[in-house]
Design an enzyme around this catalytic site. Structure first.
Site, PDB file in Angstrom:
ATOM      1  N   ASP A 431       0.830  -1.204   0.000  1.00  0.00           N
ATOM      2  CA  ASP A 431       0.000   0.000   0.000  1.00  0.00           C
ATOM      3  C   ASP A 431       0.867   1.258   0.000  1.00  0.00           C
ATOM      4  OD1 ASP A 431      -2.351   1.473   0.125  1.00  0.00           O
ATOM      5  OD2 ASP A 431      -3.199   0.264   1.739  1.00  0.00           O
ATOM      6  N   ASP A 496     -10.771   2.111  -3.195  1.00  0.00           N
ATOM      7  CA  ASP A 496     -11.244   1.770  -1.859  1.00  0.00           C
ATOM      8  C   ASP A 496     -12.761   1.729  -1.826  1.00  0.00           C
ATOM      9  OD1 ASP A 496      -8.940   1.281  -0.555  1.00  0.00           O
ATOM     10  OD2 ASP A 496      -8.776   3.242   0.411  1.00  0.00           O
TER      11      ASP A 496
HETATM   12  C1  GLA Z   1      -5.717   1.921   2.270  1.00  0.00           C
HETATM   13  C2  GLA Z   1      -6.114   0.786   1.350  1.00  0.00           C
HETATM   14  C3  GLA Z   1      -7.182  -0.059   2.012  1.00  0.00           C
HETATM   15  C4  GLA Z   1      -6.674  -0.563   3.333  1.00  0.00           C
HETATM   16  C5  GLA Z   1      -6.221   0.581   4.198  1.00  0.00           C
HETATM   17  C6  GLA Z   1      -5.534   0.094   5.460  1.00  0.00           C
HETATM   18  O1  GLA Z   1      -6.748   2.839   2.402  1.00  0.00           O
HETATM   19  O2  GLA Z   1      -6.524   1.277   0.112  1.00  0.00           O
HETATM   20  O3  GLA Z   1      -7.567  -1.118   1.173  1.00  0.00           O
HETATM   21  O4  GLA Z   1      -5.622  -1.465   3.103  1.00  0.00           O
HETATM   22  O5  GLA Z   1      -5.307   1.422   3.517  1.00  0.00           O
HETATM   23  O6  GLA Z   1      -5.119   1.138   6.250  1.00  0.00           O
END
Ligand code: GLA
Length: 701
Positions: A431, A496
């Site tokens: 990420d 997301d």
């Molecule tokens: C980001 C990612 C999510 C999740 C969060 C965790 O927003 O896009 O899918 O993994 O971080 O903090």
């Protein structure tokens, strides 16, 4: 006759004429037949008050100052001197599928080489290297990766914009007289300015993209004769790229291809590298984020894994929350040690439980980041990218580590390596949750270009040390999706936002460049955590089914009925994934009246997913006219399976009921002309249709 070099094959080639002096002239981009040598030998006339010589304006990597008055694709200086750059003495080196053009500027003391390649699927690429041959620093302000040529006249640009939770929104606009430009300064690929676009006009259509995850520039300039030059390259901060004597700048790679099918086949056959040499059937994943957030309880996670395995899920991914003292998003990034409060015996019991159930185990990292509240920051506050004297701007309460410092990259490698070496991990969700601001190193100079390359180098090291591990590229959802990162990863998290209605546009946009098997799409809870919308399980499942399917909810919270229904969709995915993900099979149609249609076609089966976004405006849905490459198969076909068995229709006629029940055999060619008269779906609902050849079926039976 001046030398002409051509790269590409079939219907998509680029031809360049090498001049004695100046940049190669782009003769065409498109079908090879368009090059007629005697015609291209005729010099063009400039108007009377123009230059005494005809300076070609459609050139690769245009440089200014010597009669080219457009946007220079290469620009720089030596403390104010050598602002005019003109290369000469072109040489050509050919190798399999590639041509390297080289030239020098003996006045500015620079040399340039441009590598043109043809790839799987008919995609061509350009990358540029510039070397400082002088004995003083050369300040490179700009050096694009490559240039492509678009026609004169009315040309439409299709580009992609968005924001967190709403990526890949398709925008179309007609080019005007001025420059069209997109500049990304976020230090990651970004949610709002994807380095990808399509142009269409004068019977020509093609797409371009820059394989790079840092700052970029895409500029469309109008030439003297009205055509357009498309430049793609990296964007430097002021003073970011100063080349010491003998130093070189290597650009990212710019790609062009005739259509989506070509880009998909390039990604599959030329760009991605899979553990063990080939992609395995894409496993259904359970991602723990929306079902647990930071609340990691061993008993519950184990029970969720057991429930997931019963549902047919094949990979369990432990998201954020397992390290440091990470109870929310304000602490612990950088402290990549297993949290002993949540995992007193380490991660092993969970990993063993998951793998014991026959599932793969995946784990989340956000390597590039540090929270100021962390042991790492306490020990090394200077490891973050900052500029002395400037306020330290946080985003999601985190800062970016300077990966260009070897000790920082070494630290991160050792931490990730420890988790991977000590556990049966086969997947990383990598990420990256903030944009870069005040991204200066200890010397106060901009570090974005070097940081992007350092991130790639760290990914490459991890992959070399753990060649069996797949990596997902995530950046607050779809903030890092491009062909630079895809050369080293295996899946993208497109957004997301898991709301199926929003996903219709997000996935359609992303699919222009990304094949379905690497686009992660998850079935999440209702009401949706990002939008609050409520959707049926069938709508959520069908919108996700053709991509790399995942589940993002706590399976223990499902009712028995929901579990049974989810099982059916997971089984359906497994039954159909080979077709959904087969080279050349998938297709997307333009939405009409809020109805989205996509699917896959094979000799023995056609799968259509029909989804209604907003309520229709028309009183009746238009018959679904199938695309030509689908109807080309011909013959008699029937609808065999419909999911859900009772589609969520507003109105269905007696004939439509018979069509969906498989009682009617129809000619596939008719489905491409008359179209399939499908029933009217309720808004925010979908159905899946499986079509099979109707052996001995009677047409209009
Ligand atoms: C980001 C990612 C999510 C999740 C969060 C965790 O927003 O896009 O899918 O993994 O971080 O903090």
């Amino acid at each position: 006759m001046s030398e002409i070099v051509t790269i590409g094959s079939g219907n998509f080639v680029m031809s360049l004429r090498l001049p004695d002096r100046g940049m190669p002239e782009i003769l065409n981009l498109g079908p090879a037949a368009a090059i007629a040598d005697p015609l291209v030998e005729v010099e063009r006339a400039s108007r009377i008050n123009g230059m005494d010589i005809a300076v070609p304006s459609a050139v690769l990597l245009s440089t200014g100052g010597m009669g080219f008055f457009g946007w220079p694709a290469i620009a720089g200086h030596r403390s104010g001197r050598d602002f005019v750059v003109q290369f000469a003495g072109w040489t050509v080196q050919r190798a399999a599928n590639q041509i390297m053009l080289s030239a020098t500027d003996t006045v500015a003391r620079l040399s340039l080489s441009v590598t043109l390649k043809e790839h799987a699927g008919g995609v061509i690429s350009i990358a540029t290297t510039l070397i400082n041959d002088g004995d003083s620093d050369y300040h490179l302000d700009r050096c694009m990766a490559g240039t492509f040529l678009a026609p004169a006249g009315a040309v439409e640009v299709m580009s992609f914009t968005g924001m967190w939770g709403r990526e890949f929104q398709t925008r179309r606009e007609v080019l005007g007289n001025g420059i069209w430009a997109q500049e990304n300064r976020r230090g990651r690929t970004s949610h709002d300015r994807f380095p990808m676009l399509f142009v269409e006009g004068a019977g020509q259509r093609f797409g371009v993209t820059l394989g790079f995850s840092g700052n970029h520039q895409m500029v469309i300039d109008r030439t003297d004769d009205g055509r357009r030059l498309l430049h793609l390259g990296e964007l430097f901060e002021p003073g970011e790229m100063i080349l010491a004597p003998g130093a070189r700048y290597e650009s990212p790679t710019a790609y062009a291809g005739p259509d989506t099918a070509a880009f998909h086949s390039f990604v599959r056959g030329g760009l991605m590298t899979w553990p063990h040499g080939a992609m395995s059937p894409r496993p259904v994943m359970l991602n723990t984020w929306e079902g647990n957030y930071f609340d990691h309880r061993m008993d519950s996670l184990k029970a969720q894994a057991t429930a997931a395995a019963e549902l047919g899920i094949e990979r369990f991914v432990l998201d954020d929350g397992w390290f440091g003292r990470r109870d929310d998003d304000t602490t612990s990034l950088g402290d990549w040690d297993i949290d002993p409060r949540k995992y007193p015996d380490g991660l092993k019991p969970l990993v063993d439980h998951v793998t014991g159930l026959g599932m793969q185990f995946g784990i989340w990292f956000e390597p590039e980041m540090v929270n100021p509240v962390s042991d790492l920051y306490k020990a090394h506050p200077d490891w973050a990218l900052t500029i002395e004297g400037r306020p330290v701007l946080q985003s999601r309460t985190q800062l970016v580590l300077d990966l260009t410092r070897p000790e920082v990259s070494d630290y991160l490698f050792s931490k990730i390596d420890a988790v991977l070496s000590n556990h049966a991990v086969s997947y990383i969700k990598w990420d990256m949750n903030r944009d870069l601001t005040h991204a200066g190193g200890g010397d106060g100079r901009a570090r974005i270009a070097a940081q992007t390359r350092a991130v790639y180098a760290l990914m490459d090291l991890i992959r070399a040390a753990h060649p069996g591990v797949e990596i997902e590229s995530c950046a607050s959802g779809g903030g890092r999706i491009d062909y630079g990162v895809l050369a080293r990863t295996h899946r993208v998290w497109a957004s997301d936002c898991t709301d199926a209605l929003e996903r219709l546009e997000i996935q359609r946009g992303a699919s222009r460049f990304v094949p379905p098997e690497i686009l992660g799409s998850h079935i999440s809870a209702s009401p949706n955590h990002q939008t609050g919308r409520r959707h049926t399980l069938s709508f959520r499942a069908l919108v996700a089914l053709a991509y790399h399917l995942g589940v993002e909810l706590n399976p223990l919270e499902l009712s028995a009925d929901e579990r049974d229904e989810l099982k059916v969709y997971i089984e359906t995915y497994k039954r159909l994934r080979d077709l959904f993900h087969a080279p050349g099979a998938n297709f997307h149609m333009e939405p009409v009246d809020g109805r989205y249609v996509w699917g896959a076609v094979g000799a023995e089966k056609i799968v259509l997913i029909v989804a209604q976004g907003p309520q229709m405006v028309n009183e009746q849905p238009a018959p679904l006219v199938l695309p030509e490459h689908v109807t080309r198969l011909g013959g008699a076909w029937t609808i065999r399976t419909v999911l859900p068995a009772q589609p969520n229709v507003i109105r269905i006629s007696e004939g439509q009921t018979r069509l969906l029940s498989g009682a009617i055999a129809f000619n596939l060619e008719s489905a491409g002309m008359v179209g399939l008269p499908l029933p009217m779906l309720r808004p925010e609902s979908a159905m899946l249709l499986e079509l099979i050849p109707s052996k001995g079926g009677k047409i209009h039976g």
